[in-house]
Enzyme design. Structure first.
Site, PDB file in Angstrom:
ATOM      1  N   THR A  57     -22.249  -7.079 -14.228  1.00 57.77           N
ATOM      2  CA  THR A  57     -23.572  -7.459 -15.330  1.00 57.77           C
ATOM      3  C   THR A  57     -23.800  -8.731 -14.518  1.00 57.77           C
ATOM      4  O   THR A  57     -23.241  -9.289 -13.819  1.00 57.77           O
ATOM      5  CB  THR A  57     -23.036  -7.268 -16.488  1.00 57.77           C
ATOM      6  OG1 THR A  57     -22.417  -8.550 -16.958  1.00 57.77           O
ATOM      7  CG2 THR A  57     -22.421  -6.199 -17.061  1.00 57.77           C
ATOM      8  N   CYS A  58     -25.071  -9.256 -15.150  1.00 54.72           N
ATOM      9  CA  CYS A  58     -25.503 -10.372 -14.856  1.00 54.72           C
ATOM     10  C   CYS A  58     -24.195 -11.536 -15.359  1.00 54.72           C
ATOM     11  O   CYS A  58     -24.396 -12.616 -14.906  1.00 54.72           O
ATOM     12  CB  CYS A  58     -26.716 -11.038 -15.552  1.00 54.72           C
ATOM     13  SG  CYS A  58     -26.899 -10.568 -17.257  1.00 54.72           S
ATOM     14  N   GLY A 193     -39.838  -6.809 -11.584  1.00 56.95           N
ATOM     15  CA  GLY A 193     -38.474  -6.248 -11.805  1.00 56.95           C
ATOM     16  C   GLY A 193     -38.454  -5.577 -13.313  1.00 56.95           C
ATOM     17  O   GLY A 193     -38.587  -6.103 -14.248  1.00 56.95           O
ATOM     18  N   THR A 194     -37.929  -4.355 -13.270  1.00 61.28           N
ATOM     19  CA  THR A 194     -38.203  -3.606 -14.440  1.00 61.28           C
ATOM     20  C   THR A 194     -36.627  -2.722 -14.383  1.00 61.28           C
ATOM     21  O   THR A 194     -36.647  -1.632 -15.034  1.00 61.28           O
ATOM     22  CB  THR A 194     -39.059  -2.373 -14.329  1.00 61.28           C
ATOM     23  OG1 THR A 194     -39.041  -1.613 -13.243  1.00 61.28           O
ATOM     24  CG2 THR A 194     -40.509  -3.151 -14.430  1.00 61.28           C
ATOM     25  N   GLY A 195     -35.507  -3.707 -14.368  1.00 64.17           N
ATOM     26  CA  GLY A 195     -34.066  -3.067 -14.489  1.00 64.17           C
ATOM     27  C   GLY A 195     -34.134  -3.189 -15.940  1.00 64.17           C
ATOM     28  O   GLY A 195     -35.124  -3.603 -16.813  1.00 64.17           O
ATOM     29  N   GLY A 198     -35.221  -6.612 -17.404  1.00 63.82           N
ATOM     30  CA  GLY A 198     -36.692  -6.748 -17.359  1.00 63.82           C
ATOM     31  C   GLY A 198     -37.220  -5.745 -18.326  1.00 63.82           C
ATOM     32  O   GLY A 198     -38.386  -6.281 -19.082  1.00 63.82           O
TER      33      GLY A 198
END
Length: 418
Positions: A57-58, A193-195, A198
């Site tokens: 993950t981030c 960005g649409t993860g 996002g």
């Protein structure tokens, strides 16, 4: 049945790094996308690792799996990422057996998150397990453990207020915008960005900013259109990125790219531009800071922003920990039972063989021998003997491994793999 218990020969490890010791740049070097995770699982299978789960993950990258030595897992991770073993060791943690189990519970319930109570991590664990299962790297131990962590997470969500208020980076980013930008409803916002982050940021922006000037850009236009459709937002092509940045007052970057996608060369703006980079690895080059009217904020800075509900949420940590202990205790009980089940089953088989031989012998020897009664009595005795052994093995005062070895020796048991 193959035996997936924590044993003297094969230990269960959690290896990884997180925001606690590794900054976004270092985390970026070790981040894994889906193809990289699949590659790691494939390699692990080749070298005979039995059961592996990967999450990235981030905030963290972690591997949970069985190995003779944690280095086997560390090497798998480093071989598949841009980070070296030396860099990993500087910021890493390695947990073994029960500590590794406890760590997964803490991570999966949001107690180890950058923003306390962030429950987005549980979907990453579910996703990680799904990938492991798909590639036949999920064993019953991992399945049971993941289910237990999911159960603890659900209970904490339902029975405490640990997840009330701002719990995610997506919300923290929107809070930052609301706190630092005047007249937000009239600003042009561009989301690139649409993860997952996002999408969540977009939803929070629509909900809290009362702004209809939001434009979405994604490499795959259809994904952006899916989200835009829900909120009546504008979608532009990836090729229009430079033009749209020029119009924007706020640029939110949340792509899953492994290299920076926004650099100084892309930006020609005459007015102030706030850029939020919610990506790991970083997706905005540091050179944008050289531009006078551009300010850049990264996810790690956002995560330090706490809202007033955070202090309130801390009060629920003891209750959350109590729930974890209860669910974990049930899991460990299952684990102990699983550890000795093959020996108890083999003992039962052995006693049943003795019973059959003895009844055959007595049937031939004694006229009118009541075989049915003998079966009933023998079965009850076998049941009592095996229960006695099982209770002995469950006892906390007993060294389970030594006892299992002794039972196998005394009864000359053969454990069959099914």
């Amino acid at each position: 049945m193959r035996n997936y218990h924590i044993s003297k020969h094969n230990s269960f490890y959690a290896i990884g790094l997180s925001y606690k010791k590794a900054d976004a740049e270092v985390r970026g070097k070790f981040s894994l996308d889906v193809p990289a995770i699949d590659h790691i699982l494939g390699k692990a299978k080749e070298i005979g690792i039995d059961g592996l789960l990967a999450i990235s993950t981030c905030n963290r990258t972690e591997l949970y799996g069985f190995a003779q030595h944690p280095y086997q897992l560390i090497k798998l991770l480093c071989d598949q990422t841009n980070g070296t073993v030396e860099e990993f060791q500087e910021v890493a943690y390695v947990y073994k057996n029960h500590d590794a189990i406890s760590h997964m519970f803490k991570v999966g319930t949001g107690l180890d998150s950058q923003i306390l109570g962030d429950f987005e991590i549980i979907s990453q664990i579910k996703q990680g397990f799904y990938r492991s299962k798909k590639l036949e790297m999920a064993n019953p131990f991992l399945e049971r453990l993941c289910n237990a962590v999911i159960q603890a997470s659900k209970r904490i969500k339902n029975e405490t207020e640990l997840s009330s208020g701002a719990t995610s980076v997506a919300f923290a980013s929107v809070k930052y915008i609301l706190d630092n930008v005047d007249d937000i409803s009239n600003k042009n916002i561009l989301l690139f960005g649409t993860g997952k982050i996002g999408r969540n940021t977009c939803e929070n922006l629509v909900k809290h900013s009362n702004n209809s000037h939001i434009t979405l850009i994604n490499r795959t236009r259809e994904k952006a259109e899916d989200i835009a459709g829900k909120f009546q937002l504008t979608v532009r092509d990836y090729g229009d990125l430079q033009t749209e940045i020029r119009k924007a007052d706020i640029l939110v970057v949340a792509t899953g790219a492994q290299l920076p996608t926004v650099s100084k060369a892309l930006i020609y703006t005459k007015k102030p531009l706030l850029i939020l980079d919610l990506s790991v690895p970083k997706n905005v080059s540091d050179d944008v800071k050289e531009l006078d009217n551009v300010s850049l904020v990264h996810l790690d800075q956002l995560s330090q922003i706490t809202d007033e509900t955070l202090t309130k949420r801390k009060e629920y940590v003891p209750k959350a920990e109590a729930i974890i202990e209860k669910v974990k205790k049930d899991f460990l009980k299952w684990l102990e039972t699983r550890k000795f089940a093959p020996v108890i089953n083999a003992l039962k088989d052995k006693l049943n063989t003795m019973k059959t031989e003895e009844i055959d012998f007595q049937t031939k020897k004694i006229e009118g021998f009541d075989q049915i009664q003998a079966e009933i009595i023998s079965d009850r005795i076998i049941q009592k003997i095996t229960k006695q052994f099982a209770n002995h093995l469950k006892s906390n005062e007993v060294d389970t491994e030594d006892s299992l070895e002794l039972i196998q020796k005394v009864f000359q048991l053969e454990l069959h793999s099914k």
